[in-house]
Design an enzyme around this catalytic site. Structure first.
Site, PDB file in Angstrom:
ATOM      1  CG  ASP A   1      -3.420  -0.201  12.598  1.00 57.53           C
ATOM      2  OD1 ASP A   1      -2.656  -1.173  12.456  1.00 57.53           O
ATOM      3  OD2 ASP A   1      -4.114   0.274  11.684  1.00 57.53           O
TER       4      ASP A   1
ATOM      5  CG  ASN B   1      -7.382  -1.266   7.032  1.00 62.59           C
ATOM      6  OD1 ASN B   1      -7.965  -1.378   8.111  1.00 62.59           O
ATOM      7  ND2 ASN B   1      -6.184  -0.715   6.922  1.00 62.59           N
TER       8      ASN B   1
ATOM      9  CD  GLU C   1      -0.163  -5.195   5.911  1.00 64.45           C
ATOM     10  OE1 GLU C   1       0.143  -4.006   5.807  1.00 64.45           O
ATOM     11  OE2 GLU C   1      -1.160  -5.587   6.550  1.00 64.45           O
TER      12      GLU C   1
ATOM     13  N   GLY D   1      -2.171   9.341  -5.347  1.00 67.10           N
ATOM     14  CA  GLY D   1      -2.459  10.347  -4.331  1.00 67.10           C
ATOM     15  C   GLY D   1      -3.349  11.467  -4.824  1.00 67.10           C
TER      16      GLY D   1
ATOM     17  CG  ASP E   1      -5.878  -0.709   2.867  1.00 64.83           C
ATOM     18  OD1 ASP E   1      -5.179  -1.231   1.982  1.00 64.83           O
ATOM     19  OD2 ASP E   1      -5.456  -0.471   4.011  1.00 64.83           O
TER      20      ASP E   1
ATOM     21  CE  LYS F   1     -16.018   9.669   8.084  1.00 69.76           C
ATOM     22  NZ  LYS F   1     -16.981   8.535   7.974  1.00 69.76           N
TER      23      LYS F   1
ATOM     24  CB  SER G   1     -11.019   6.461   8.367  1.00 70.09           C
ATOM     25  OG  SER G   1     -10.266   5.654   7.468  1.00 70.09           O
TER      26      SER G   1
END
Length: 296
Positions: A12, A42, A136, A213, A243, A276, A282
């Protein structure tokens, strides 16, 4: 019961910006940071940090060896990962001052999966083992079919949702992880209750986790649904929140806990992840989640 995550491994490249770049706009980045990532990596790290023994399968290029070290440090078994001639998949991630992100993916090695490699990996797994997938990598359709032939439990996070998902027999999926965008793409609905209703109608045998969310998360199956509100946290970077949720939700299910408790684990862990920077870096450990949320 063994857990196999057959998924992506990415590098990334994260750019810190005032806001997400608009079409036609040029903006100078305040900082460039390089992190291990990919939804597959992740989610494997989230599972391992939650205390689950997870085997990761996937492909990297010669430039991706540090991703394996990152996985090993978290306790992920990477003995099934292989190197190919294509460069490692990567992502260009814009992160705004508000912590929101925009991501461009280059699949690279992630899309070099062959039937021979799939067969080699699946030889190590069987009845009641769990196969976790995202979108992915290539040949997700083949992985679903072959896993069900072996009577494995198939868990799918169809992200990013695209035409490749149309080739998959989603009727063979045992558990879906969706956010509201993917829920709309699959069902054509935007209302959360309607998304869940359509998923129950289309895939009555499957459980569905819908993350929404700041509004929390829902779990739905043939027995009904339950909801968990989100935990408030300072938003620094939302890249790996979903994730992280997947890993900690599955941890609770594997341990035999109920769906409400699994939603609790997922939302609490995700709230720590968004506070984070970075993706894999994170993701909190099981102990960190317990220390912050004393209800566990």
């Amino acid at each position: 019961m063994k857990v196999l995550n057959f998924g992506s491994l990415n590098i990334d490249y994260t750019y810190r910006l005032r806001n997400i770049v608009k079409p036609g706009e040029t903006m100078t980045s305040a900082k460039l940071e390089i992190f291990p990532g990919g939804k597959g990596l992740n989610q494997s790290i989230a599972l391992a940090r939650a205390g689950v023994q997870v085997y990761h399968a996937g492909l990297i290029g010669s430039d991706g060896s540090f991703l394996l070290e990152t996985c090993k440090e978290s306790g992920v078994d990477v003995s099934l990962v292989r190197e190919c001639k294509e460069r490692t998949g990567n992502a260009i991630i814009q992160v705004s001052e508000e912590g929101q992100n925009s991501i461009i993916l280059f699949p690279g090695a992630n899309r070099q999966v062959t039937e021979e490699y799939i067969n080699m990996v699946l030889e190590n797994f069987g009845k009641r083992d769990i196969l976790l997938l995202q979108n992915e990598i290539n040949r997700v359709d083949m992985l679903i079919d072959k896993a069900k032939e072996k009577r494995m439990k198939v868990v799918l996070n169809p992200s990013p949702y695209d035409e490749n998902m149309e080739n998959c027999d989603l009727g063979k999926v045992d558990l879906f992880f969706l956010n509201e965008i993917e829920g709309e793409q699959i069902t054509g609905k935007t209302d959360f209750q309607e998304i869940l209703a359509v998923m129950r109608e289309k895939y009555p045998q499957a459980g569905v986790v819908l993350t929404v969310g700041a509004q929390g998360a829902y779990y739905s199956d043939a027995d009904g649904y339950t909801r968990q509100e989100a935990y408030q946290a300072e938003i620094v970077d939302t890249t790996a929140a979903g994730d992280t949720f997947v890993g900690f939700f599955l941890k609770a299910i594997i341990e035999g806990q109920n769906k409400k408790t699994a939603l609790l684990w997922g939302t609490m862990a995700a709230s720590l992840a968004i506070s984070k920077k970075g993706a894999a870096v994170s993701i909190p450990s099981e102990e960190e989640v317990k220390q912050v949320f004393h209800c566990l």
